[in-house]
Design a protein around this motif. Structure first.
Motif, PDB file in Angstrom:
ATOM      1  N   ALA A 102      -3.009  -9.969 -26.034  1.00 10.00           N
ATOM      2  CA  ALA A 102      -3.696  -9.124 -25.046  1.00 10.00           C
ATOM      3  C   ALA A 102      -3.889  -7.707 -25.570  1.00 10.00           C
ATOM      4  N   PHE A 103      -2.918  -7.197 -26.316  1.00  8.22           N
ATOM      5  CA  PHE A 103      -3.039  -5.839 -26.845  1.00  8.22           C
ATOM      6  C   PHE A 103      -4.181  -5.716 -27.858  1.00  8.22           C
ATOM      7  N   ARG A 104      -4.628  -6.847 -28.379  1.00  8.26           N
ATOM      8  CA  ARG A 104      -5.739  -6.824 -29.334  1.00  8.26           C
ATOM      9  C   ARG A 104      -7.095  -6.853 -28.636  1.00  8.26           C
ATOM     10  N   VAL A 105      -7.076  -7.084 -27.332  1.00  7.05           N
ATOM     11  CA  VAL A 105      -8.323  -7.118 -26.565  1.00  7.05           C
ATOM     12  C   VAL A 105      -8.716  -5.692 -26.202  1.00  7.05           C
ATOM     13  N   LYS A 106      -9.866  -5.266 -26.600  1.00  2.00           N
ATOM     14  CA  LYS A 106     -10.350  -3.924 -26.306  1.00  2.00           C
ATOM     15  C   LYS A 106     -11.447  -3.912 -25.250  1.00  2.00           C
ATOM     16  N   ILE A 107     -12.180  -5.015 -25.175  1.00  2.00           N
ATOM     17  CA  ILE A 107     -13.263  -5.139 -24.203  1.00  2.00           C
ATOM     18  C   ILE A 107     -12.837  -6.147 -23.140  1.00  2.00           C
ATOM     19  N   LEU A 108     -13.001  -5.794 -21.887  1.00  2.00           N
ATOM     20  CA  LEU A 108     -12.515  -6.619 -20.787  1.00  2.00           C
ATOM     21  C   LEU A 108     -13.105  -8.017 -20.814  1.00  2.00           C
ATOM     22  N   SER A 109     -14.350  -8.137 -21.160  1.00  2.00           N
ATOM     23  CA  SER A 109     -15.002  -9.453 -21.170  1.00  2.00           C
ATOM     24  C   SER A 109     -14.432 -10.381 -22.232  1.00  2.00           C
ATOM     25  N   ASP A 110     -13.764  -9.813 -23.254  1.00  2.00           N
ATOM     26  CA  ASP A 110     -13.161 -10.638 -24.298  1.00  2.00           C
ATOM     27  C   ASP A 110     -11.869 -11.305 -23.838  1.00  2.00           C
ATOM     28  N   GLY A 111     -11.411 -10.964 -22.643  1.00  2.00           N
ATOM     29  CA  GLY A 111     -10.169 -11.545 -22.149  1.00  2.00           C
ATOM     30  C   GLY A 111     -10.240 -13.038 -21.925  1.00  2.00           C
ATOM     31  N   SER A 112     -11.448 -13.597 -21.807  1.00  2.00           N
ATOM     32  CA  SER A 112     -11.582 -15.033 -21.592  1.00  2.00           C
ATOM     33  C   SER A 112     -10.994 -15.833 -22.748  1.00  2.00           C
ATOM     34  N   ARG A 113     -10.928 -15.228 -23.919  1.00  2.00           N
ATOM     35  CA  ARG A 113     -10.361 -15.929 -25.069  1.00  2.00           C
ATOM     36  C   ARG A 113      -8.872 -16.182 -24.907  1.00  2.00           C
ATOM     37  N   LEU A 114      -8.220 -15.457 -24.002  1.00  2.00           N
ATOM     38  CA  LEU A 114      -6.784 -15.607 -23.793  1.00  2.00           C
ATOM     39  C   LEU A 114      -6.437 -16.663 -22.748  1.00  2.00           C
ATOM     40  N   SER A 115      -7.421 -17.286 -22.160  1.00  2.00           N
ATOM     41  CA  SER A 115      -7.159 -18.252 -21.081  1.00  2.00           C
ATOM     42  C   SER A 115      -6.216 -19.375 -21.517  1.00  2.00           C
ATOM     43  N   PRO A 116      -6.403 -20.019 -22.693  1.00  2.00           N
ATOM     44  CA  PRO A 116      -5.482 -21.109 -23.064  1.00  2.00           C
ATOM     45  C   PRO A 116      -4.032 -20.659 -23.211  1.00  2.00           C
ATOM     46  N   VAL A 117      -3.819 -19.540 -23.909  1.00  2.00           N
ATOM     47  CA  VAL A 117      -2.441 -19.094 -24.114  1.00  2.00           C
ATOM     48  C   VAL A 117      -1.832 -18.572 -22.813  1.00  2.00           C
ATOM     49  N   THR A 118      -2.657 -17.940 -21.971  1.00  2.00           N
ATOM     50  CA  THR A 118      -2.157 -17.468 -20.684  1.00  2.00           C
ATOM     51  C   THR A 118      -1.761 -18.630 -19.795  1.00  2.00           C
ATOM     52  N   ASP A 119      -2.604 -19.663 -19.766  1.00  2.00           N
ATOM     53  CA  ASP A 119      -2.283 -20.854 -18.975  1.00  2.00           C
ATOM     54  C   ASP A 119      -1.020 -21.526 -19.496  1.00  2.00           C
ATOM     55  N   GLY A 120      -0.857 -21.535 -20.819  1.00  2.00           N
ATOM     56  CA  GLY A 120       0.353 -22.110 -21.396  1.00  2.00           C
ATOM     57  C   GLY A 120       1.600 -21.347 -20.982  1.00  2.00           C
ATOM     58  N   TRP A 121       1.519 -20.018 -21.038  1.00  2.00           N
ATOM     59  CA  TRP A 121       2.666 -19.192 -20.629  1.00  2.00           C
ATOM     60  C   TRP A 121       3.009 -19.419 -19.164  1.00  2.00           C
ATOM     61  N   LEU A 122       2.015 -19.378 -18.297  1.00  2.00           N
ATOM     62  CA  LEU A 122       2.272 -19.547 -16.869  1.00  2.00           C
ATOM     63  C   LEU A 122       2.745 -20.966 -16.556  1.00  2.00           C
ATOM     64  N   GLY A 123       2.233 -21.961 -17.305  1.00  2.00           N
ATOM     65  CA  GLY A 123       2.702 -23.329 -17.109  1.00  2.00           C
ATOM     66  C   GLY A 123       4.176 -23.470 -17.452  1.00  2.00           C
ATOM     67  N   VAL A 124       4.599 -22.880 -18.564  1.00  2.00           N
ATOM     68  CA  VAL A 124       6.017 -22.914 -18.932  1.00  2.00           C
ATOM     69  C   VAL A 124       6.855 -22.182 -17.894  1.00  2.00           C
ATOM     70  N   SER A 125       6.345 -21.066 -17.373  1.00  2.00           N
ATOM     71  CA  SER A 125       7.065 -20.308 -16.364  1.00  2.00           C
ATOM     72  C   SER A 125       7.274 -21.125 -15.097  1.00  2.00           C
ATOM     73  N   VAL A 126       6.229 -21.845 -14.672  1.00  2.00           N
ATOM     74  CA  VAL A 126       6.350 -22.678 -13.466  1.00  2.00           C
ATOM     75  C   VAL A 126       7.352 -23.808 -13.691  1.00  2.00           C
ATOM     76  N   VAL A 127       7.291 -24.455 -14.865  1.00  2.00           N
ATOM     77  CA  VAL A 127       8.248 -25.518 -15.178  1.00  2.00           C
ATOM     78  C   VAL A 127       9.672 -24.971 -15.204  1.00  2.00           C
ATOM     79  N   ASN A 128       9.839 -23.791 -15.771  1.00  2.00           N
ATOM     80  CA  ASN A 128      11.150 -23.159 -15.823  1.00  2.00           C
ATOM     81  C   ASN A 128      11.682 -22.894 -14.420  1.00  2.00           C
TER      82      ASN A 128
END
Length: 298
Positions: A143-169
């Motif tokens: 996320a710190f490498r994202v400078k333009i807000l619209s580029d945040g869509s590229r983080l969807s897979p890793v973000t979903d993975g993090w939140l999925g692990v959090s829910v399982v935890n």
């Protein structure tokens, strides 16, 4: 950017910061209640350090979120170009959330261990929490490498993975606590009443954290360039903090409820073995509410 797009970006940000500030106020009240209580002096030093850590993280994150809306609505008011920028208070949300949630999840994992005495289960919960922290750090680093807000869509897979692990935890922690608390039932009315309160509190707290995590995943995946996910991601860490502090601050009232639990009026006669079982249940319930951390924490 159109006026409707500005509203869809800044409106959710304002709501997320407002919700976070409200929850932070509740947490501050709980912090004060804890530090003014005599019970704090009986806690293990690790518990006191955990509370102090959560206070620092919550304060910093809340201040950063207020600075977040200041950047958009004061320093860059009417600056349309800045609406496309991803400032650091935005990209730091995953990391700051993990810094608040993961220590509390370790705290809850130890509560499960103090009830179950199962080292394999404890190791599994530690592994899930470590994986959760690792996924959050990876998300934050990207996320710190994202400078333009619209580029945040590229983080969807890793973000979903993090939140999925959090829910399982969270699910693993909650189901383990509920299972072992249910095993503590014996028919003693006062003890079972306290156990019911503990189970209800565990389920309600987990439901709130799970709901916010799922909503972050849905809104970020569906609207990555808007601010909808910030309504849920910014306050997420405060939910974990409030859960931990409410558990610590309710120990005195629960101990009072547990007083006099050796009431055999509703129980079948069972002799010395039954009496010994009741004593064990009382000890387990009190240990569950962290009444003797000095004995159970390393």
């Amino acid at each position: 950017m159109s006026q409707s797009a500005v509203r869809l970006l800044l409106g959710p940000i304002l709501l997320g910061v407002s919700i976070n500030t409200f929850l932070y106020g509740i947490c501050v009240t709980q912090f004060l209640t804890y530090y003014l209580s005599k019970r704090r002096l009986e806690d293990h030093w690790t518990t006191r350090c955990l509370v102090a850590w959560e206070f620092l993280i919550d304060t910093f994150h809340s201040a950063a979120s207020i600075y977040f809306i200041w950047l958009y609505m004061v320093d860059n008011f009417l600056n349309a170009e800045f609406l496309q920028v991803a400032p650091w208070p935005l990209t730091a949300v995953p990391l700051l959330t993990a810094m608040s949630a993961c220590p509390i999840q370790l705290f809850l994992a130890f509560r499960v261990f103090s009830l179950s005495k199962s080292r394999p289960l404890y190791a599994t919960l530690i592994f899930l929490t470590t994986a959760n922290a690792g996924a959050a750090i990876a998300t934050g680093a990207l996320a710190f490498r994202v400078k333009i807000l619209s580029d945040g869509s590229r983080l969807s897979p890793v973000t979903d993975g993090w939140l999925g692990v959090s829910v399982v935890n969270d699910f693993a922690l909650t189901s383990s606590l509920v299972f072992y608390l249910n095993r503590s039932r014996t028919g003693v009315s006062k003890t079972d009443t306290v156990i019911n309160r503990l189970i209800r509190s565990v389920i309600e707290s987990a439901a709130a954290a799970t709901f916010f995590a799922i909503m972050v995943s849905i809104t970020f995946t569906r609207f990555p360039s808007m601010g909808f996910h910030l309504m849920f991601s910014i306050p997420l860490g405060r939910i974990y903090t409030s859960t931990m502090l409410s558990t610590l601050n309710r120990r005195d009232s629960l101990r009072q409820d547990l007083s006099g639990t050796q009431d055999f009026g509703n129980m079948e006669s069972g002799g010395a073995d039954r009496t010994r079982n009741i004593g064990l249940v009382v000890n387990v319930s009190r240990e569950t509410e962290i009444d003797s951390l000095r004995k159970t924490l390393p």
